[in-house]
Design an enzyme around this catalytic site. Structure first.
Site, short mmCIF file in Angstrom:
data_model
loop_
_atom_site.label_atom_id
_atom_site.label_comp_id
_atom_site.label_asym_id
_atom_site.label_seq_id
_atom_site.Cartn_x
_atom_site.Cartn_y
_atom_site.Cartn_z
N ASN A 8 0.88 -1.16 0.00
CA ASN A 8 0.00 0.00 0.00
C ASN A 8 0.92 1.22 0.00
OD1 ASN A 8 -1.72 2.07 0.64
ND2 ASN A 8 -2.55 1.12 2.49
N ARG A 91 -2.65 -2.06 -3.25
CA ARG A 91 -3.76 -1.11 -3.12
C ARG A 91 -3.53 -0.01 -4.16
NH1 ARG A 91 -5.29 2.33 2.28
NH2 ARG A 91 -7.04 3.47 1.40
N HIS A 179 -11.66 4.79 0.01
CA HIS A 179 -11.65 3.93 1.20
C HIS A 179 -12.42 2.64 0.97
CE1 HIS A 179 -10.76 7.53 4.04
NE2 HIS A 179 -9.66 6.82 3.86
N HIS A 206 -15.49 5.66 8.42
CA HIS A 206 -14.05 5.34 8.45
C HIS A 206 -13.34 6.64 8.84
CE1 HIS A 206 -10.24 3.41 6.98
NE2 HIS A 206 -9.90 4.68 7.07
N GLY A 208 -9.98 8.13 10.13
CA GLY A 208 -8.55 8.02 10.42
C GLY A 208 -7.89 9.32 10.00
N ARG A 239 -6.48 17.38 5.39
CA ARG A 239 -7.30 17.73 4.22
C ARG A 239 -8.56 18.45 4.68
NH1 ARG A 239 -7.45 11.83 1.70
NH2 ARG A 239 -5.93 11.25 3.26
N ASP A 281 -3.11 15.21 14.45
CA ASP A 281 -3.31 13.95 15.17
C ASP A 281 -4.39 14.12 16.25
OD1 ASP A 281 -1.31 11.30 15.71
OD2 ASP A 281 -2.72 11.85 17.28
N GLY A 328 -12.10 6.31 14.69
CA GLY A 328 -13.37 5.60 14.91
C GLY A 328 -13.23 4.43 15.87
N GLU A 377 -7.73 -3.51 5.88
CA GLU A 377 -7.61 -3.37 4.42
C GLU A 377 -6.60 -4.38 3.85
OE1 GLU A 377 -6.96 0.62 5.56
OE2 GLU A 377 -8.19 1.39 3.94
P1 ADP Z 1 -4.55 6.37 8.29
O1 ADP Z 1 -5.70 7.06 7.61
O2 ADP Z 1 -3.23 7.03 8.06
O3 ADP Z 1 -4.54 4.84 8.14
P2 ADP Z 1 -5.35 5.77 11.02
O4 ADP Z 1 -6.57 5.02 10.65
O5 ADP Z 1 -4.22 5.03 11.64
O6 ADP Z 1 -4.80 6.68 9.84
O7 ADP Z 1 -5.83 6.90 12.06
C1 ADP Z 1 -4.95 7.84 12.59
C2 ADP Z 1 -5.74 8.79 13.50
O8 ADP Z 1 -6.30 8.00 14.58
C3 ADP Z 1 -4.89 9.87 14.13
O9 ADP Z 1 -5.59 11.11 14.12
C4 ADP Z 1 -4.76 9.37 15.55
O10 ADP Z 1 -4.57 10.41 16.47
C5 ADP Z 1 -6.10 8.71 15.76
N1 ADP Z 1 -6.07 7.85 16.95
C6 ADP Z 1 -5.39 6.70 17.12
N2 ADP Z 1 -5.56 6.24 18.40
C7 ADP Z 1 -6.35 7.14 19.03
C8 ADP Z 1 -6.88 7.26 20.35
N3 ADP Z 1 -6.62 6.35 21.28
N4 ADP Z 1 -7.67 8.32 20.63
C9 ADP Z 1 -7.95 9.25 19.70
N5 ADP Z 1 -7.48 9.21 18.45
C10 ADP Z 1 -6.69 8.18 18.11
#
Ligand code: ADP
Length: 415
Positions: A8, A91, A179, A206, A208, A239, A281, A328, A377
């Site tokens: 990916n 991917r 996604h 979804h 992230g 974004r 983050d 999520g 994924e």
């Molecule tokens: P990607 O889209 O790069 O795959 P991820 O699905 O790993 O990203 O999601 C990353 C996001 O999830 C970041 O904003 C991170 O801060 C958030 N995240 C991960 N663990 C936690 C947590 N325990 N509480 C709140 N947010 C979290």
């Protein structure tokens, strides 16, 4: 036993997985990521299924995806010398309007996917350079493309088009949705574990670094918050999400910004980072007591609630909501804020279950079941690749993800 590698490739990262292929479902042996390709401080990190952590900093840096892949393969060959790589699953962000399934990569299909690069210039070229590097290293392995757009090809026309003159639709200016591998995983998981809900009206969030929502009927995508590009819809880590196109015209016309400057602004400087001025983050923002961090989270939740309501209207009601992705799956705060005061839609969150990150986080009396399901994924890619290697052995995997009945594709159903 044969093995599959999943790749990916992002603009500066390469996620990878190594799966074995026993007779029922691929099993992950090792997953990892190469980060900061092309800049200082490159790292490679991986975890094995037996609990080992592999990799570390790469002292001389990693110039490009070819080099990154070589590092990955060196690590795999060193750590798993008996691995017999039969297939590599990739991917690929864009499959265009026609691909609704994974495909076998050949020189011809690769050239056709190159033609789609203008639709996703920040992702597609990197995805395809990962394919080329992999063909060089594994000339005898089957190479399989899994598209982020494929799951959404079941959209009715009304959810696939913009209100532009139709010639633009014909030229490919459409709402593709992204996604898709994550949504396919959730759809397949529901088919196996909650078939009644899978057969109903489900919204998957979804959330992230990239974030989108998908409305499904019978496990198939009917609508998605992402459109022509992966900037549309919900705000994300960096974004902007939905934006009035008039803003772009203003920035070009009145502020003299170039395409590159606007691209940088919308893709890398906006979203949670832009609003908070602090971080992209969610964990960092949740820990911060600054007002701008709180406002960034509020905007994220507000847009998610709005999209949830809009998709419920598209589906003509709602039976389940599934949270997935890093936010999520892990942020009880975001889930709570998105679901609060949603009783009108039939959502009653169970506060304790949500805080405990239970699988079902709605109350027993909630008309809509709210769930947390970790996405996978890589497994979707590994399954697709496995089907090309052993079509007979893995054909039942198709059933796990296939819908009971397709929604109408002509716009006569939910719009
Ligand atoms: P990607 O889209 O790069 O795959 P991820 O699905 O790993 O990203 O999601 C990353 C996001 O999830 C970041 O904003 C991170 O801060 C958030 N995240 C991960 N663990 C936690 C947590 N325990 N509480 C709140 N947010 C979290």
């Amino acid at each position: 036993m044969s093995h599959v590698i999943t790749l990916n490739a992002g603009s500066s990262s390469l996620k990878f997985g190594l799966f074995s292929l026993p007779s029922d479902d691929p099993v992950a042996i090792c997953t990892g990521i190469v980060d900061r390709i092309g800049s200082a401080g490159a790292t490679i990190r991986a975890k094995t299924s037996d609990g080992r952590t592999l990799g570390g900093d790469v002292a001389d840096g990693i110039a490009d995806h070819h080099e990154a892949l070589n590092h990955v393969l060196d690590l795999i060959i060193q750590q798993f010398p008996a691995a017999n790589i039969a297939a590599v699953g990739h991917r690929i962000v864009h499959g265009g309007p026609d691909h609704d399934q994974p495909i076998l990569l050949t020189p011809e299909s690769l050239a056709a996917l190159d033609e789609l690069s203008p639709f996703a210039p920040l992702h597609q070229p990197y995805n395809l350079s990962g394919v080329r590097a992999s063909v060089e290293r594994f000339p005898d392995a089957v190479q399989v493309a899994c598209f982020d757009t494929a799951f959404h090809r079941s959209h009715p026309w009304v959810n696939d088009t913009f209100a532009l003159p139709t010639e633009y639709y014909d030229k490919g200016v459409r709402r593709y949705g992204f996604h898709g591998l994550s949504y396919e995983y959730i759809s397949g998981h529901l088919a196996k574990t909650a078939p009644l809900l899978h057969g109903g009206r489900v919204i998957v969030a979804h959330l992230g670094n990239g974030a989108s929502m998908c409305g499904m009927i019978h496990g198939r995508s009917v609508g998605s918050s992402m459109g022509f590009s992966a900037i549309d819809g919900l705000p994300m880590g960096t974004r902007c999400g939905q934006l009035d196109p008039g803003v772009v015209l203003y920035l070009m016309d009145q502020k003299g910004m170039s395409v590159d400057e606007i691209t940088e602004l919308l893709y890398r400087k906006s979203g949670l980072l832009g609003l908070s001025g602090l971080s992209s983050d969610m964990r960092t923002l949740e820990k911060s007591d600054s007002g701008s961090a709180r406002r960034a989270i509020s905007y994220f939740n507000f847009r998610a609630r709005r999209e949830l309501g809009a998709l419920a209207a598209v589906l003509g009601g709602l039976d389940a909501v599934v949270f997935t992705g890093g936010i999520g799956e892990n942020s009880a705060l975001v889930r709570e804020r998105i679901c609060v005061n949603m009783g009108w839609l039939g959502i009653e969150l169970d506060h304790d279950a949500n805080t405990d990150h239970a699988r079902i986080i709605s109350t027993p009396l909630s008309r809509v079941q709210v769930m947390v399901i970790p996405t996978n994924e890589e497994l979707v890619i590994a399954r697709a690749a496995a089907r090309f290697v052993y079509p007979h052995m893995y054909e039942t995997l198709l059933d796990k993800a296939s819908p009971a009945a397709p929604p109408p594709a002509d716009g006569s159903g939910p719009e």
